[in-house]
Each structure stands twice: as C-alpha cells, then as structure tokens.
Design a protein around this motif. Structure first.
Motif, PDB file in Angstrom:
ATOM      1  N   THR A 168       0.767  -1.243  -0.122  1.00 38.13           N
ATOM      2  CA  THR A 168      -0.109  -0.034   0.069  1.00 38.13           C
ATOM      3  C   THR A 168       0.852   1.282  -0.022  1.00 38.13           C
ATOM      4  N   ILE A 169       1.871   1.358   0.871  1.00 40.99           N
ATOM      5  CA  ILE A 169       2.658   2.336   0.851  1.00 40.99           C
ATOM      6  C   ILE A 169       3.563   2.627  -0.564  1.00 40.99           C
ATOM      7  N   GLY A 170       3.977   1.186  -1.056  1.00 41.81           N
ATOM      8  CA  GLY A 170       4.631   1.516  -2.419  1.00 41.81           C
ATOM      9  C   GLY A 170       3.648   2.295  -3.388  1.00 41.81           C
ATOM     10  N   PHE A 171       2.439   1.479  -3.380  1.00 47.54           N
ATOM     11  CA  PHE A 171       1.524   2.130  -4.228  1.00 47.54           C
ATOM     12  C   PHE A 171       1.172   3.530  -4.227  1.00 47.54           C
ATOM     13  N   LEU A 172       1.033   3.748  -2.958  1.00 48.87           N
ATOM     14  CA  LEU A 172       0.756   5.375  -2.887  1.00 48.87           C
ATOM     15  C   LEU A 172       1.962   6.212  -3.310  1.00 48.87           C
ATOM     16  N   ILE A 181      -0.357  12.505 -19.511  1.00 48.10           N
ATOM     17  CA  ILE A 181       0.863  11.625 -19.258  1.00 48.10           C
ATOM     18  C   ILE A 181       0.994  11.004 -17.894  1.00 48.10           C
ATOM     19  N   ALA A 182       0.693  11.713 -17.075  1.00 52.74           N
ATOM     20  CA  ALA A 182       0.802  11.163 -15.467  1.00 52.74           C
ATOM     21  C   ALA A 182      -0.256  10.170 -15.133  1.00 52.74           C
ATOM     22  N   LEU A 183      -1.618  10.561 -15.624  1.00 53.08           N
ATOM     23  CA  LEU A 183      -2.877   9.612 -15.566  1.00 53.08           C
ATOM     24  C   LEU A 183      -2.663   8.551 -16.335  1.00 53.08           C
ATOM     25  N   VAL A 184      -2.006   8.571 -17.615  1.00 59.34           N
ATOM     26  CA  VAL A 184      -1.851   7.378 -18.545  1.00 59.34           C
ATOM     27  C   VAL A 184      -0.866   6.389 -17.434  1.00 59.34           C
ATOM     28  N   LEU A 185       0.197   7.018 -17.137  1.00 62.33           N
ATOM     29  CA  LEU A 185       1.315   6.092 -16.495  1.00 62.33           C
ATOM     30  C   LEU A 185       0.573   5.395 -15.334  1.00 62.33           C
ATOM     31  N   ILE A 186      -0.242   6.104 -14.589  1.00 62.87           N
ATOM     32  CA  ILE A 186      -0.889   5.577 -13.254  1.00 62.87           C
ATOM     33  C   ILE A 186      -1.858   4.330 -13.574  1.00 62.87           C
ATOM     34  N   THR A 207       4.040   5.524  -5.524  1.00 56.65           N
ATOM     35  CA  THR A 207       3.992   5.648  -7.022  1.00 56.65           C
ATOM     36  C   THR A 207       3.257   6.685  -7.653  1.00 56.65           C
ATOM     37  N   ILE A 208       1.991   6.939  -6.993  1.00 54.46           N
ATOM     38  CA  ILE A 208       1.177   7.492  -7.505  1.00 54.46           C
ATOM     39  C   ILE A 208       1.466   9.006  -7.125  1.00 54.46           C
TER      40      ILE A 208
END
Length: 381
Positions: free
Chosen positions: A105-109, A162-167, A111-112
């Motif tokens: 969860t921490i890694g996911f947050l 671009i950020a939305l596509v990457l996420i 990254t976002i």
C-alpha cells in the motif's frame, strides 16, 4: 445459459480484514520499531520542509526577468506536503518491517504521489523556461502575459494526461484505448485551430530562438521597421514611414528576416568615374589616395581599385566598412568622405567624369568642320 459470478465485495472485505489484522498484529509486536520509525519519518519531513523553505527564498516572483533561481524556488513551493509524508513513510518502511499488504500500500501510494508530483514539477519547469526565454527576448514588456493562460492550460493538460496514463498503466488498466482517444481528440483540436496553434508555436519559436528582440530594426520581405512588441500570435513592427505593421508570427518566420541592429558593421560603396584623359601614372595613384582617405576617417577599407572601363569614364570602386550599426555615425562619415574626395581630387588635378557628347559637322566636300577654333576647347554638350 446464465453464468454465475462471485461478487467482488466479499473479496475486498476479506482483503481489508486481513490488512487490518496484519497491521494490528504488526503494531503490537513491533511497537518500539514503529515508534522509532515514526520519529525518523517526522524528522525527515521536518528536514524536507526546511529545505523547501530555504529553496523558496531563492524565488523572486517580482522580478521582471524569470531566472533559474526563481524556477528552483517555484519547484520547492509546488512540492506538496503529502508527498513529503509519503517519501518519509517509504524511507522508514523497510526499517519498521511492515507487513506485506501495508508495504504494498505504501509503495502504491508512493508511485501515485511521485507521478503526480513529477507532473507538477515538469509543468513548473516548462512554464519557467518559457517565461525565462520570453523575459530575455522582451524584457517583460507584457506581451507574454496575455498568452501564458493558453500555454499553462496546454502544458498542464499534457503533463497530467501523461501522468494519468502512467498511473492507470501501473494499475493494470489497458490504456491503449485512452491513448487512442486522446490522440484523436488532439488531432481534431489541432485541425480546428491550426492557424492559432501555428502562430502560437511560431511565437514560442521566436522567444526561444531569438532572431530579434524588442527595439531591434529588422528588414522583413520588402519592409523595414523597429520591433515594438512580440506577441504569441503577432509581432508589431513600426515602419520607417511611421505605420504600425502587425504581422502574424508564422508569416514572419516564413520570410527572410534581416536583423539590421545586429549587424557588426555598415558598408558604404562608392563608384568613382574619372575622365579618360587622366594620365596613367595618376590613375595608378588613385587607389592609394582613396585608401588613405578612408583610413583617415577610421573606417576599414575593403576595396579601393580600378574597376572597369565605363562608357565615358574610368571607374574606380571604393568600399569601406564602418564598425557598428549606428547610421548616425555612418551618414556623417559618408558626407565628410565625399567632400574630402572632391577636395583631394581637385588638388591632385583628377577630373571626375560625367557623360559628354561632341557634335561634328561636315562641309559639302566632306571635310569636318571643327566645332571650336583650332587649338581651342571643344563645345561639349
């Protein structure tokens, strides 16, 4: 045939229950490490906030010319607090030996958060660079401010798309359709506003490439004038005859532009014709005489020599270069030099030629009758 599917809600509830169970057990078993990790995270956040405040002092928003110090200050100012917290949590996560679900969860947050924060930084860098180059080109004459809203909207849309596509790609979502939709929409908008965008990008090109700046005298096509304002769609040039020419940036860049102000010298060319009766030894001295007069005026003599046999004169070419681009210096120099040439040639007995014609008549027996007495001067007309 109906196919029964299991609802996703029970799975999410089970995962949530497992997450809270593991987290509670981890807290009770590692409370000391967790306390130390929380303290370390708070210290990291405090240090990052101090660095942010220090960097913000570099920002000089009131300056007419946006500098790189200002851009660095803006990057610090746009760094979000929640991003600092996520960074601190990611740093101490390994020390606290967090359970797998909490670590994921921490890694996911992280990254976002990093993706969105990088998009914010990228937007500030691009906008700062545009303002920096525009400030150098126009010295903050206000022409850019009217177009910065459009530039900011375009840059914001691009970086966050671009950020939305990457996420979404990191979440496992198939983004091919989204990319295709954005591409088609962009093409449609580009075609609909082709003229506006061509002038806009031409204006940005002028700001970055800087072929001229406000105050420069330029020659455009068959016109010449002083640049008064460089806008994002048009450039305003004050013609030598007083009119204000408003030219679209695209049309301006499509033509040959000569920056008269940027010239490093002014070239003056003189063609001097002397009479054919001038003695050869005098003709041989004329180049040195011309060079001497040019150097006496402080000019660089590029050419001073016999050029050609004219219809009624022996032509000499005299070319000088005057350092700088100020015609206020070049014009008086030219005037003085012309007067000096007349005076020196008169003193040397060198006659400047002008077109002449002599008429002859004949007697009934064919004998030429001279138009002037024997030994006299011909009637030239």
């Amino acid at each position: 045939m109906l196919i029964a599917t299991k609802p996703a809600a029970p799975e999410l509830d089970a995962q949530a229950q497992l997450f809270f169970t593991e987290t509670a057990g981890w807290i009770s078993a590692n409370w000391l490490k967790i306390t130390i990790a929380v303290g370390m995270a708070a210290l990291i956040v405090a240090v990052l906030l101090a660095v942010q405040k220090l960097a913000q002092r570099l920002c000089h928003e009131g300056d007419a010319l946006v500098s790189w110090r200002t851009i660095i200050g803006r990057l610090a100012a746009r760094t979000r607090f929640w991003f600092l917290v996520i960074v601190a949590a990611r740093v101490v996560d390994g020390y606290a030996q967090a359970p797998q679900l909490l670590d994921q969860t921490i890694g996911f947050l992280f990254t976002i958060g990093l993706t969105f924060q990088a998009a914010i930084w990228a937007r500030e860098v691009v906008l700062g660079v545009v303002e920096h180059r525009a400030g150098e080109a126009q010295n903050a004459n206000g022409a850019l401010s009217s177009a910065m809203g459009i530039i900011r909207a375009l840059v914001t849309f691009l970086v966050f798309a671009i950020a939305l596509v990457l996420i979404l790609g990191n979440l496992g979502v198939n983004v091919a359709g989204l990319i295709a939709g954005l591409g088609i929409g962009g093409i449609a908008i580009g075609l609909a506003a082709q003229g506006i965008f061509s002038d806009l990008f031409a204006g940005i090109s002028i700001l970055f490439d800087r072929p001229f700046k406000v105050g420069d005298v330029i020659s455009y096509d068959s016109s010449m004038g002083t640049v008064e304002q460089i806008g994002m769609r048009t450039t305003r040039i004050r013609a030598m005859t007083g009119e204000l020419m408003i030219i679209s940036n695209k049309n301006l860049l499509d033509k040959e532009i000569r920056n008269v102000t940027a010239r490093d010298h002014i070239r003056l060319t003189f063609t001097l014709g002397v009479t054919y009766e001038t003695p050869p030894e005098t003709l041989a001295r004329i180049p040195a005489i011309l060079r001497e007069m040019g150097e006496a005026e402080g000019a660089k003599v590029a050419r001073a020599g016999f050029e050609s046999f004219g219809a009624s004169s022996l032509d000499f070419m005299f070319i000088i270069d005057i350092t700088g681009s100020d015609w206020g210096i070049a014009h008086p120099t030219r005037d003085r030099l012309l007067v000096t040439i007349m005076q020196r040639f008169a003193a040397e007995g060198i006659n400047l030629a002008y077109p002449t014609q002599t008429s002859y008549t004949a007697a009934p027996d064919g004998t030429l009758i001279m138009p002037y007495p024997e030994g006299g001067v011909a009637d030239q007309r």
